[in-house]
Write a protein that holds these residues in place. Structure first.
Motif, PDB file in Angstrom:
ATOM      1  N   ALA A   1       0.811  -1.214   0.000  1.00 14.09           N
ATOM      2  CA  ALA A   1       0.000   0.000   0.000  1.00 14.09           C
ATOM      3  C   ALA A   1       0.845   1.265   0.000  1.00 14.09           C
ATOM      4  O   ALA A   1       0.366   2.335  -0.370  1.00 14.09           O
ATOM      5  N   SER A   2       2.106   1.162   0.412  1.00  7.66           N
ATOM      6  CA  SER A   2       2.956   2.347   0.496  1.00  7.66           C
ATOM      7  C   SER A   2       4.412   1.952   0.267  1.00  7.66           C
ATOM      8  O   SER A   2       4.771   0.770   0.272  1.00  7.66           O
ATOM      9  N   SER A   3       5.245   2.981   0.082  1.00  6.34           N
ATOM     10  CA  SER A   3       6.677   2.736  -0.099  1.00  6.34           C
ATOM     11  C   SER A   3       7.270   2.067   1.128  1.00  6.34           C
ATOM     12  O   SER A   3       8.122   1.187   1.015  1.00  6.34           O
ATOM     13  N   ARG A   4       6.810   2.469   2.314  1.00  2.00           N
ATOM     14  CA  ARG A   4       7.322   1.870   3.552  1.00  2.00           C
ATOM     15  C   ARG A   4       6.951   0.392   3.638  1.00  2.00           C
ATOM     16  O   ARG A   4       7.769  -0.437   4.041  1.00  2.00           O
ATOM     17  N   GLU A   5       5.738   0.041   3.232  1.00  2.00           N
ATOM     18  CA  GLU A   5       5.306  -1.361   3.281  1.00  2.00           C
ATOM     19  C   GLU A   5       6.096  -2.197   2.284  1.00  2.00           C
ATOM     20  O   GLU A   5       6.497  -3.331   2.583  1.00  2.00           O
ATOM     21  N   ARG A   6       6.342  -1.635   1.098  1.00  8.95           N
ATOM     22  CA  ARG A   6       7.136  -2.366   0.100  1.00  8.95           C
ATOM     23  C   ARG A   6       8.578  -2.546   0.575  1.00  8.95           C
ATOM     24  O   ARG A   6       9.181  -3.596   0.363  1.00  8.95           O
ATOM     25  N   GLU A   7       9.121  -1.525   1.230  1.00  8.35           N
ATOM     26  CA  GLU A   7      10.484  -1.657   1.752  1.00  8.35           C
ATOM     27  C   GLU A   7      10.566  -2.767   2.793  1.00  8.35           C
ATOM     28  O   GLU A   7      11.550  -3.515   2.840  1.00  8.35           O
ATOM     29  N   ALA A   8       9.534  -2.897   3.606  1.00 12.01           N
ATOM     30  CA  ALA A   8       9.520  -3.973   4.606  1.00 12.01           C
ATOM     31  C   ALA A   8       9.515  -5.330   3.931  1.00 12.01           C
ATOM     32  O   ALA A   8      10.194  -6.267   4.375  1.00 12.01           O
ATOM     33  N   LEU A   9       8.749  -5.473   2.826  1.00 13.18           N
ATOM     34  CA  LEU A   9       8.721  -6.735   2.082  1.00 13.18           C
ATOM     35  C   LEU A   9      10.084  -7.019   1.449  1.00 13.18           C
ATOM     36  O   LEU A   9      10.541  -8.167   1.419  1.00 13.18           O
ATOM     37  N   VAL A  10      10.735  -5.977   0.936  1.00 10.06           N
ATOM     38  CA  VAL A  10      12.062  -6.144   0.330  1.00 10.06           C
ATOM     39  C   VAL A  10      13.076  -6.596   1.385  1.00 10.06           C
ATOM     40  O   VAL A  10      13.862  -7.524   1.156  1.00 10.06           O
ATOM     41  N   ARG A  11      13.057  -5.965   2.547  1.00  4.85           N
ATOM     42  CA  ARG A  11      13.990  -6.337   3.618  1.00  4.85           C
ATOM     43  C   ARG A  11      13.748  -7.781   4.071  1.00  4.85           C
ATOM     44  O   ARG A  11      14.707  -8.530   4.334  1.00  4.85           O
ATOM     45  N   GLU A  12      12.490  -8.197   4.139  1.00  2.00           N
ATOM     46  CA  GLU A  12      12.173  -9.569   4.537  1.00  2.00           C
ATOM     47  C   GLU A  12      12.722 -10.566   3.520  1.00  2.00           C
ATOM     48  O   GLU A  12      13.290 -11.602   3.888  1.00  2.00           O
ATOM     49  N   ALA A  13      12.568 -10.237   2.236  1.00  5.01           N
ATOM     50  CA  ALA A  13      13.087 -11.129   1.190  1.00  5.01           C
ATOM     51  C   ALA A  13      14.606 -11.223   1.253  1.00  5.01           C
ATOM     52  O   ALA A  13      15.184 -12.301   1.073  1.00  5.01           O
ATOM     53  N   LEU A  14      15.285 -10.116   1.523  1.00  4.61           N
ATOM     54  CA  LEU A  14      16.745 -10.135   1.623  1.00  4.61           C
ATOM     55  C   LEU A  14      17.200 -10.965   2.822  1.00  4.61           C
ATOM     56  O   LEU A  14      18.185 -11.702   2.742  1.00  4.61           O
ATOM     57  N   ARG A  15      16.481 -10.853   3.939  1.00  7.69           N
ATOM     58  CA  ARG A  15      16.825 -11.689   5.101  1.00  7.69           C
ATOM     59  C   ARG A  15      16.613 -13.163   4.779  1.00  7.69           C
ATOM     60  O   ARG A  15      17.388 -14.021   5.220  1.00  7.69           O
ATOM     61  N   ASP A  16      15.561 -13.472   3.998  1.00  6.47           N
ATOM     62  CA  ASP A  16      15.279 -14.865   3.642  1.00  6.47           C
ATOM     63  C   ASP A  16      16.441 -15.497   2.883  1.00  6.47           C
ATOM     64  O   ASP A  16      16.680 -16.714   3.001  1.00  6.47           O
ATOM     65  N   VAL A  17      17.140 -14.703   2.069  1.00  6.96           N
ATOM     66  CA  VAL A  17      18.252 -15.254   1.285  1.00  6.96           C
ATOM     67  C   VAL A  17      19.608 -14.937   1.929  1.00  6.96           C
ATOM     68  O   VAL A  17      20.645 -15.001   1.270  1.00  6.96           O
ATOM     69  N   ASP A  18      19.585 -14.580   3.220  1.00  5.96           N
ATOM     70  CA  ASP A  18      20.806 -14.386   4.002  1.00  5.96           C
ATOM     71  C   ASP A  18      21.664 -13.235   3.471  1.00  5.96           C
ATOM     72  O   ASP A  18      22.880 -13.337   3.368  1.00  5.96           O
ATOM     73  N   LEU A  19      20.997 -12.120   3.125  1.00  7.10           N
ATOM     74  CA  LEU A  19      21.702 -10.902   2.760  1.00  7.10           C
ATOM     75  C   LEU A  19      21.365  -9.811   3.783  1.00  7.10           C
ATOM     76  O   LEU A  19      20.258  -9.777   4.321  1.00  7.10           O
ATOM     77  N   ASP A  20      22.297  -8.913   4.008  1.00  2.54           N
ATOM     78  CA  ASP A  20      22.086  -7.805   4.935  1.00  2.54           C
ATOM     79  C   ASP A  20      20.996  -6.892   4.383  1.00  2.54           C
ATOM     80  O   ASP A  20      21.161  -6.307   3.300  1.00  2.54           O
ATOM     81  N   PRO A  21      19.886  -6.716   5.064  1.00  2.00           N
ATOM     82  CA  PRO A  21      18.820  -5.844   4.545  1.00  2.00           C
ATOM     83  C   PRO A  21      19.206  -4.372   4.479  1.00  2.00           C
ATOM     84  O   PRO A  21      18.485  -3.573   3.886  1.00  2.00           O
ATOM     85  N   ASN A  22      20.352  -4.007   5.039  1.00  2.00           N
ATOM     86  CA  ASN A  22      20.813  -2.615   4.973  1.00  2.00           C
ATOM     87  C   ASN A  22      21.616  -2.307   3.715  1.00  2.00           C
ATOM     88  O   ASN A  22      22.191  -1.226   3.589  1.00  2.00           O
ATOM     89  N   CYS A  23      21.651  -3.261   2.779  1.00  2.52           N
ATOM     90  CA  CYS A  23      22.400  -3.051   1.526  1.00  2.52           C
ATOM     91  C   CYS A  23      21.496  -2.523   0.417  1.00  2.52           C
ATOM     92  O   CYS A  23      21.825  -2.637  -0.757  1.00  2.52           O
ATOM     93  N   LEU A  24      20.373  -1.923   0.777  1.00  2.00           N
ATOM     94  CA  LEU A  24      19.371  -1.518  -0.207  1.00  2.00           C
ATOM     95  C   LEU A  24      19.897  -0.542  -1.242  1.00  2.00           C
ATOM     96  O   LEU A  24      19.438  -0.544  -2.391  1.00  2.00           O
ATOM     97  N   ASN A  25      20.858   0.293  -0.882  1.00  2.00           N
ATOM     98  CA  ASN A  25      21.329   1.340  -1.790  1.00  2.00           C
ATOM     99  C   ASN A  25      22.561   0.945  -2.590  1.00  2.00           C
ATOM    100  O   ASN A  25      23.119   1.777  -3.309  1.00  2.00           O
ATOM    101  N   ARG A  26      22.968  -0.295  -2.481  1.00  2.00           N
ATOM    102  CA  ARG A  26      24.132  -0.754  -3.248  1.00  2.00           C
ATOM    103  C   ARG A  26      23.691  -1.300  -4.600  1.00  2.00           C
ATOM    104  O   ARG A  26      22.521  -1.607  -4.811  1.00  2.00           O
ATOM    105  N   PHE A  27      24.660  -1.444  -5.520  1.00  2.00           N
ATOM    106  CA  PHE A  27      24.370  -1.860  -6.889  1.00  2.00           C
ATOM    107  C   PHE A  27      24.986  -3.233  -7.157  1.00  2.00           C
ATOM    108  O   PHE A  27      25.914  -3.660  -6.453  1.00  2.00           O
ATOM    109  N   PRO A  28      24.485  -3.959  -8.194  1.00  2.00           N
ATOM    110  CA  PRO A  28      24.959  -5.330  -8.435  1.00  2.00           C
ATOM    111  C   PRO A  28      26.466  -5.484  -8.530  1.00  2.00           C
ATOM    112  O   PRO A  28      27.016  -6.476  -8.047  1.00  2.00           O
ATOM    113  N   HIS A  29      27.165  -4.519  -9.143  1.00  2.00           N
ATOM    114  CA  HIS A  29      28.614  -4.687  -9.315  1.00  2.00           C
ATOM    115  C   HIS A  29      29.368  -4.628  -7.989  1.00  2.00           C
ATOM    116  O   HIS A  29      30.553  -4.980  -7.936  1.00  2.00           O
ATOM    117  N   GLU A  30      28.706  -4.211  -6.925  1.00  2.00           N
ATOM    118  CA  GLU A  30      29.356  -4.127  -5.616  1.00  2.00           C
ATOM    119  C   GLU A  30      29.253  -5.422  -4.825  1.00  2.00           C
ATOM    120  O   GLU A  30      29.700  -5.493  -3.683  1.00  2.00           O
TER     121      GLU A  30
END
Length: 533
Positions: free
Chosen positions: A397-426
């Protein structure tokens, strides 16, 4: 004594807006002529950064340590200008990169790209360079090499593209070859052929080789010495046999003990078929030759394939590179057109639907591709990549709700959810693969095509991803079509397996039965290559 390559106190730091990341710390090693040094470690341990530092191919935000020395035949590469390094790269030192699609130019034919690698260091007529390119393709055992010269990278399978990269690397007879996961995209039988080829070239040309891999079986059989990396540091080194027989560091012992284990949960007997194909055929029209002497052939990539997948089942598809595995999977998801046959989703035919008619099904049918660098937009951040599907499909419903879903998915695959602003080459290759998996599962699909999802991952992370896929299947009733050349992973994850050869199914059945009692000679050859040294 002067070593062929001597690296002293290698330190690499990446600077970005969130701070600085020290990817490699004070690492030292050397390579002699005629020997193979293996560098092993988990995804993100600094293996690939180390190899790129030797080649001076680091990103613009990377900095070498002040005490770093990279001596090649006595010359410090860290002090050379970019122009001087261009004379070294591809000639005296060559590199086979992990992801061929990120290294091959999609706009140029295969033959032209190999010829360019030759003429850059050895000027000669284009016709002679193409003749050498054809001979190199034969050396790396690409089928129908004359046809491949005129093809583009996207027309080759992942394994075939990797073999093109190997041909380019050995084109100028380098003194040192750096092979960064050279067999990641290859099936087990071709792995052995390529490694035999590299061993032969190393012996015949007295060439040094740095082999970077997460496959400990390859390290044990193919290297003279080994360095074990963890979080940017070399924690153990020595002769390969001594390290494998008596590992001193706890991390090395952990790596040696890692291997895909366990079995999938049984599929309920009453589970209904959700995806089905009937007499499916997929053809590609291939053109090669010049403007006035062009020839066209019709390649039958999938030949009369009938199969079905039940809800909650994982169906494995195995076979050599180019056998039609990925083509079949893409056709089932309507990412490729089929010439004839039927594709049914939950009993409804979908082979004739337009793109617009398929759109409502796209959240239910997701895919994780083999090469994450090719499937992840390099200009999008991790947040944008994972969130894109949510935005397109109006989820959240909002950008904040989508960000929460993104962070949950990153935790599911064992990635740091604080890496949201990094790019693939990093990220490392394995980390990029996990981003691709997060992008698929964030939509909570019903059916997921997994095309070599663990090929870029080290053994310990493979085990985590396998367990993750099992957990997601158990909690969401997911159905998987799992394409792989790694039969150990197939054994741990798949309920049933289909063996493909030349676009046809040559054997099928329960995974345990096929792996223990194969009836087809081709299946027996695959299994022997996978499970026996």
């Amino acid at each position: 004594m002067t070593h062929l390559l001597e690296v002293e106190n290698l330190s690499v730091t990446f600077r970005h807006e969130d701070g600085a990341v020290e990817a490699v710390r004070a690492s030292s090693f050397h390579v002699e002529r005629g020997e193979t040094l293996a560098i092993v470690g988990e995804s993100g341990s600094g293996k690939s950064v180390t190899s790129r530092a030797v080649m001076r191919l680091l990103a613009g935000n990377a900095r070498l340590g002040a005490d770093t020395r990279i001596r090649f035949m006595g010359e410090d590469l860290a002090r050379l200008t970019e122009r001087q390094m261009r004379a070294v790269r591809g000639g005296r030192i060559a590199m086979i990169f992990q992801e061929p699609m990120s290294s091959l130019n999609p706009l140029y034919r295969i033959g032209d790209q190999i010829a360019e690698a030759i003429t850059t260091h050895r000027p000669m007529p284009k016709k002679a360079a193409l003749a050498e390119a054809l001979d190199l393709l034969r050396q790396v055992r690409i089928p129908e090499p004359e046809m491949r010269l005129s093809q583009y990278p996207h027309q080759l399978s992942g394994g075939q593209r990797q073999r093109v990269m190997i041909a380019m690397a050995i084109a100028n007879g380098p003194d040192l070859l750096i092979a960064d996961e050279p067999t990641t995209a290859l099936d087990v039988t071709v792995q052995a052929e390529i490694l035999d080829l590299l061993d032969t070239l190393r012996r015949e040309r007295d060439m040094g080789m740095v082999l970077i891999t997460h496959d400990l079986g390859i390290v044990k059989r193919r290297s003279d010495r080994v360095c074990v990396m963890r979080r940017g540091e070399i924690v153990e080194r020595g002769e390969t046999r001594a390290v494998f027989e008596a590992p001193a560091h706890p991390y090395t012992r952990k790596l040696l003990a890692s291997e895909p284990r366990g079995l999938p949960d049984p599929v309920p007997e009453a589970a209904k078929v959700v995806m089905e194909t009937r007499n499916l055929d997929v053809f590609f029209d291939i053109r090669w030759g010049g403007l006035l002497r062009s020839r066209t052939a019709s390649l039958r990539a999938v030949d009369d394939v009938t199969l079905s997948v039940r809800r909650g089942e994982t169906l494995g598809i195995v076979g050599e590179s180019g056998s039609g595995k990925s083509t079949l999977g893409k056709a089932m998801l309507r990412l490729l057109n089929v010439r004839c046959g039927e594709i049914l989703w939950q009993g409804e035919p979908i082979q004739g639907r337009t793109k617009a008619e398929m759109r409502p099904l796209r959240t239910k049918l997701q895919v994780v591709f083999q090469d994450p660098f090719a499937s992840l937009n390099p200009r999008m951040s991790v947040r944008d990549l994972v969130e894109e599907g949510l935005v397109v499909n109006g989820i959240g419903a909002s950008s904040r709700e989508r960000e929460a879903l993104v962070r949950e998915a990153l935790r599911d695959v064992d990635l740091d959810p604080n890496c949201l602003n990094r790019f693939p080459h990093e990220f490392s290759g394995g980390q990029r693969q996990r981003i691709a998996i997060a992008r698929a599962i964030v939509l909570r699909p019903e059916f997921v095509l997994l095309d070599e999802p663990t090929s870029a991952l080290d053994l310990s992370v493979q085990a985590q991803i396998i367990q993750l896929l099992r957990d997601l299947q158990r909690s969401h009733g997911l159905t998987y079509l799992f394409i792989s050349h790694d039969l150990k992973v197939v054994r741990a994850l798949c309920h049933n397996v289909v063996v493909m050869k030349g676009g046809e199914i040559c054997e099928r059945g329960a995974t345990a039965e096929i792996l223990e009692n194969p009836t087809h000679p081709y299946t027996r050859r695959l299994i022997d290559s996978a499970f026996q040294p």
